[in-house]
Design an enzyme around this catalytic site. Structure first.
Site, PDB file in Angstrom:
ATOM      1  CD  GLU A 267      -2.818  -0.702   2.650  1.00  0.00           C
ATOM      2  OE1 GLU A 267      -3.601  -1.599   2.974  1.00  0.00           O
ATOM      3  OE2 GLU A 267      -2.659   0.354   3.315  1.00  0.00           O
ATOM      4  CD  GLU A 318     -12.532   1.519   0.771  1.00  0.00           C
ATOM      5  OE1 GLU A 318     -12.888   0.480   1.356  1.00  0.00           O
ATOM      6  OE2 GLU A 318     -11.330   1.808   0.567  1.00  0.00           O
ATOM      7  CE  LYS A 321     -11.069   2.161   4.251  1.00  0.00           C
ATOM      8  NZ  LYS A 321      -9.695   2.244   3.757  1.00  0.00           N
ATOM      9  CD  GLU A 326      -8.178   5.787   7.085  1.00  0.00           C
ATOM     10  OE1 GLU A 326      -8.580   4.654   6.759  1.00  0.00           O
ATOM     11  OE2 GLU A 326      -7.007   6.147   6.959  1.00  0.00           O
TER      12      GLU A 326
END
Length: 356
Positions: A267, A318, A321, A326
């Site tokens: 990542e 997303e 999150k 985030e």
């Protein structure tokens, strides 16, 4: 997610069409950029649509964080190479060799004729003090044994994904070493990886190093925009923090007795919202230059000419999150629209090869 001077975790970002074009490019058998497909949202496209999105944009590598059956089904017959995680909450189960065999059968062997598995990440960012720490290596061994029983150990590598907080010292890079309290956890894992020819997976985020210490780390060093060498470490010279962080892990591996163990960056990213440093401009600069650096096949000062296989997090924003940065790591919005639009023509920027 871990936060430290050199830390990591699952993160967000925005990039322009130019960056997306660079993301989709690959440099043949020596290295590549992949994309992480997180699913922590309630408004995301179907798994089949996501696979089509990867294929349509020539993204050749995917990381998923659990064996989602619909995703595995959608990947059948594709050329996408897969990094599949064993979720942290499943590690204890896989200490039982029979359960590990069942897990491998259901989630890997049942699909292996049609899905190109590349890595199995047994646990993500486990720390030595975590309750799950004692399960990681036994689970890795059991998963490996089940894969080896199917004679797939040469094709599918079993590893685990760490964050950079396991390092006790990382600057200068040549002094990189694992924390004393982490040695009993990570050293046997390193030995297992070396014995089986698997890389160590590292989640690596210069962004967090910068926001933790902006007084001493320049933004140009983090964004690959420094005009020249900013850090000299014996015979090694560094123009960017990504290389320095990677080489600190290589130095730590040497001290742990595994000088030839490879590292895959599982990542890396930079958020575009939620923090003063998390801007569209900074995220765009980081991703453009990171992708260009990886695809340039120059390696790091400690490992020159050695491609740095790197996975960018993440495909989508997303919304489930935690609030803040985030939620904004997506290359695409949930509608599948690229988050940046300008005058760049994406297809003209693609440089597709045979992948890894």
């Amino acid at each position: 997610m871990a936060f430290s001077s050199y830390s990591a975790g699952e993160k967000p970002f925005r990039v322009s069409m130019l960056l997306l074009g660079l993301l989709m490019s690959h440099i043949g058998a020596s290295g590549a950029i992949g994309g992480c497909y997180g699913r922590n949202g309630n408004n995301l496209p179907s798994q089949a649509e996501v696979v089509s999105l990867y294929e349509g944009n020539n993204i050749r590598q995917m990381r998923i964080y659990n064996p989602d059956q619909a995703t595995l089904q959608a990947l059948k017959g594709s050329n996408i190479q897969l990094m599949l995680d064993v979720p942290n909450d499943k590690l204890q189960d896989l200490v039982d060799s029979a359960k590990a065999g069942d897990w491998v059968q259901q989630n890997i062997l049942a699909y292996s004729a049609d899905v190109k598995f590349r890595y199995i990440a047994v646990g993500n960012e486990i720390h030595p003090a975590d309750a799950e720490a004692k399960f990681v290596l036994p689970a890795m061994k059991n998963v490996y044994n089940a894969i080896a029983a199917a004679n797939l150990q040469g094709q599918i590598k079993v590893s685990t994904s760490i964050d950079t907080t396991l390092l006790g010292k990382s600057s200068p890079p040549s002094e990189g070493t694992f924390r004393t309290e982490a040695n009993s956890y990570i050293t046997p894992i390193i030995q297992f990886l070396a014995q089986n020819g698997a890389p160590l997976l590292v989640n690596l985020y210069p962004y967090f190093a910068y926001i933790d210490n902006p007084a001493q780390i320049s933004l140009t060093y983090v964004l690959f925009t420094a005009p020249g060498v900013l850090v000299t470490d014996n015979q090694y010279q560094y123009k960017n923090l990504f290389d320095a962080m990677t080489d600190a892990h290589y130095a730590a591996l040497e001290k742990a007795g595994a000088p030839n163990l490879e590292i895959v960056i599982s990542e890396s990213g930079w958020p575009s919202e939620g923090n003063p440093a998390a801007t569209v401009e900074n995220a765009g600069t980081y991703y453009r230059n990171l992708i260009g650096h990886v695809n340039g096949n120059t390696g790091t000062p400690r490992k020159p000419g050695k491609a740095i296989e790197t996975y960018l997090f993440a495909l989508f924003d997303e919304n489930l999150k935690p609030a803040g940065t985030e939620q904004y790591f997506g290359l695409f919005s949930p509608s599948k629209a690229q988050k940046f639009s300008n005058n760049f023509r994406l297809k003209e920027l693609l440089q597709v090869s045979d992948g890894l």
